[in-house]
Motif scaffolding. Structure first.
Motif, short mmCIF file in Angstrom:
data_model
loop_
_atom_site.label_atom_id
_atom_site.label_comp_id
_atom_site.label_asym_id
_atom_site.label_seq_id
_atom_site.Cartn_x
_atom_site.Cartn_y
_atom_site.Cartn_z
N UNK A 55 45.94 -28.11 37.74
CA UNK A 55 45.27 -29.10 36.91
C UNK A 55 43.77 -29.03 37.15
N UNK A 56 43.02 -29.52 36.19
CA UNK A 56 41.57 -29.51 36.32
C UNK A 56 40.97 -30.55 35.37
N UNK A 57 39.68 -30.74 35.52
CA UNK A 57 38.96 -31.65 34.62
C UNK A 57 38.89 -31.03 33.23
N UNK A 58 38.53 -31.83 32.26
CA UNK A 58 38.47 -31.37 30.87
C UNK A 58 37.17 -30.67 30.51
N UNK A 59 36.28 -30.53 31.47
CA UNK A 59 35.04 -29.80 31.23
C UNK A 59 34.57 -29.18 32.53
N UNK A 101 47.10 -13.96 32.98
CA UNK A 101 46.29 -14.57 31.94
C UNK A 101 46.50 -16.08 31.99
N UNK A 102 45.41 -16.81 31.87
CA UNK A 102 45.44 -18.27 31.92
C UNK A 102 45.38 -18.85 30.51
N UNK A 103 46.26 -19.79 30.25
CA UNK A 103 46.21 -20.57 29.01
C UNK A 103 46.21 -22.04 29.42
N UNK A 104 45.88 -22.91 28.49
CA UNK A 104 45.92 -24.34 28.76
C UNK A 104 47.05 -24.95 27.95
N UNK A 105 47.85 -25.76 28.62
CA UNK A 105 49.06 -26.32 28.05
C UNK A 105 48.71 -27.48 27.13
N UNK A 106 49.31 -27.49 25.93
CA UNK A 106 49.07 -28.60 25.00
C UNK A 106 50.33 -29.43 24.74
N UNK A 134 45.49 -40.82 35.46
CA UNK A 134 44.63 -39.66 35.26
C UNK A 134 45.10 -38.69 34.19
N UNK A 135 46.29 -38.89 33.63
CA UNK A 135 46.82 -37.94 32.65
C UNK A 135 45.89 -37.71 31.46
N UNK A 139 43.39 -31.48 32.34
CA UNK A 139 44.03 -30.37 31.62
C UNK A 139 44.98 -29.69 32.59
N UNK A 140 46.00 -29.07 32.06
CA UNK A 140 46.93 -28.30 32.87
C UNK A 140 46.81 -26.84 32.45
N UNK A 141 46.48 -26.01 33.42
CA UNK A 141 46.40 -24.57 33.20
C UNK A 141 47.70 -23.90 33.59
N UNK A 142 48.00 -22.82 32.92
CA UNK A 142 49.23 -22.06 33.16
C UNK A 142 48.85 -20.60 33.28
N UNK A 143 49.24 -19.97 34.38
CA UNK A 143 48.97 -18.55 34.59
C UNK A 143 50.31 -17.84 34.73
N UNK A 144 50.55 -16.91 33.83
CA UNK A 144 51.74 -16.05 33.93
C UNK A 144 51.28 -14.76 34.60
N UNK A 145 51.85 -14.45 35.76
CA UNK A 145 51.43 -13.27 36.51
C UNK A 145 52.16 -12.03 36.00
N UNK A 146 51.39 -11.07 35.50
CA UNK A 146 51.94 -9.80 35.04
C UNK A 146 52.17 -8.84 36.20
N UNK A 147 51.34 -8.98 37.23
CA UNK A 147 51.46 -8.13 38.42
C UNK A 147 51.30 -9.03 39.64
#
Length: 169
Positions: A55-59, A101-106, A134-135, A139-147
């Motif tokens: 998780x992280x701030x929105x900016x 690769x990082x995406x942000x969850x919506x 705090x919700x 933002x919630x980031x998602x990283x899918x590890x390819x390696x």
């Protein structure tokens, strides 16, 4: 890897190391220099790939950089000790490095799922996320590890229980 005797190839063992890390560091492409930031995280295995949520701030700088280039390197380590050897000193540790690769969850359900993995990672299994003030501010980031790869330098007598005890939760 130069020291093949320290290589961890089994994905489940690599995942076990990751799950015992207190934090991970995410490296991303900066404008001039690489940018590295430690984050709290939760993880799971989906379709045979390790998925990390944070998780992280929105900016902020991290968001700006990830939106410009979502490719990241993730690193986590467990430092146990430094000890004398016949040839000098050595560090005893376990570590993982992954690329993805990082995406942000919506999606609201996935946001809660990612945050639940994060709170469970830190021992707050029953934390009431639906009442979290705090919700609306994160933002919630998602990283899918390819390696992903792992490395360790442990003394032969250190059992998995000893390793778990060396990293208090």
């Amino acid at each position: 890897m130069r020291r093949k005797d320290r290589d961890v190839e089994n994905r489940d063992e690599i995942y076990d190391i990751l799950k015992r890390c207190d934090t991970i560091k995410i490296a991303m492409h900066g404008d001039v220099y690489p940018y590295l930031v430690p984050v709290s995280f939760g993880a799971e295995i989906v379709k045979n790939k390790i998925v990390i949520y944070f998780h992280c701030a929105q900016q902020g700088a991290k968001l700006d950089l990830l939106r410009a280039n979502p490719h990241v390197c993730v690193e986590g380590e467990i430092f146990l000790q430094v000890e004398k050897t016949a040839h000098g000193i050595t560090a005893r540790y376990e570590s993982v490095i992954g690329f993805g690769k990082c995406t942000f969850v919506s999606d609201g359900e996935e946001i809660i799922h990612g945050l639940k993995l994060l709170t469970e990672h830190y021992g707050y299994n029953e934390y009431p996320l639906d009442r979290c003030a705090g919700l609306d501010h994160l933002l919630v980031g998602k990283i899918v590890l390819d390696e992903i790869s792992g490395k360790k330098n442990l003394p032969g007598s250190l059992t998995p229980a000893d390793r778990a005890a060396a990293v208090p939760r």
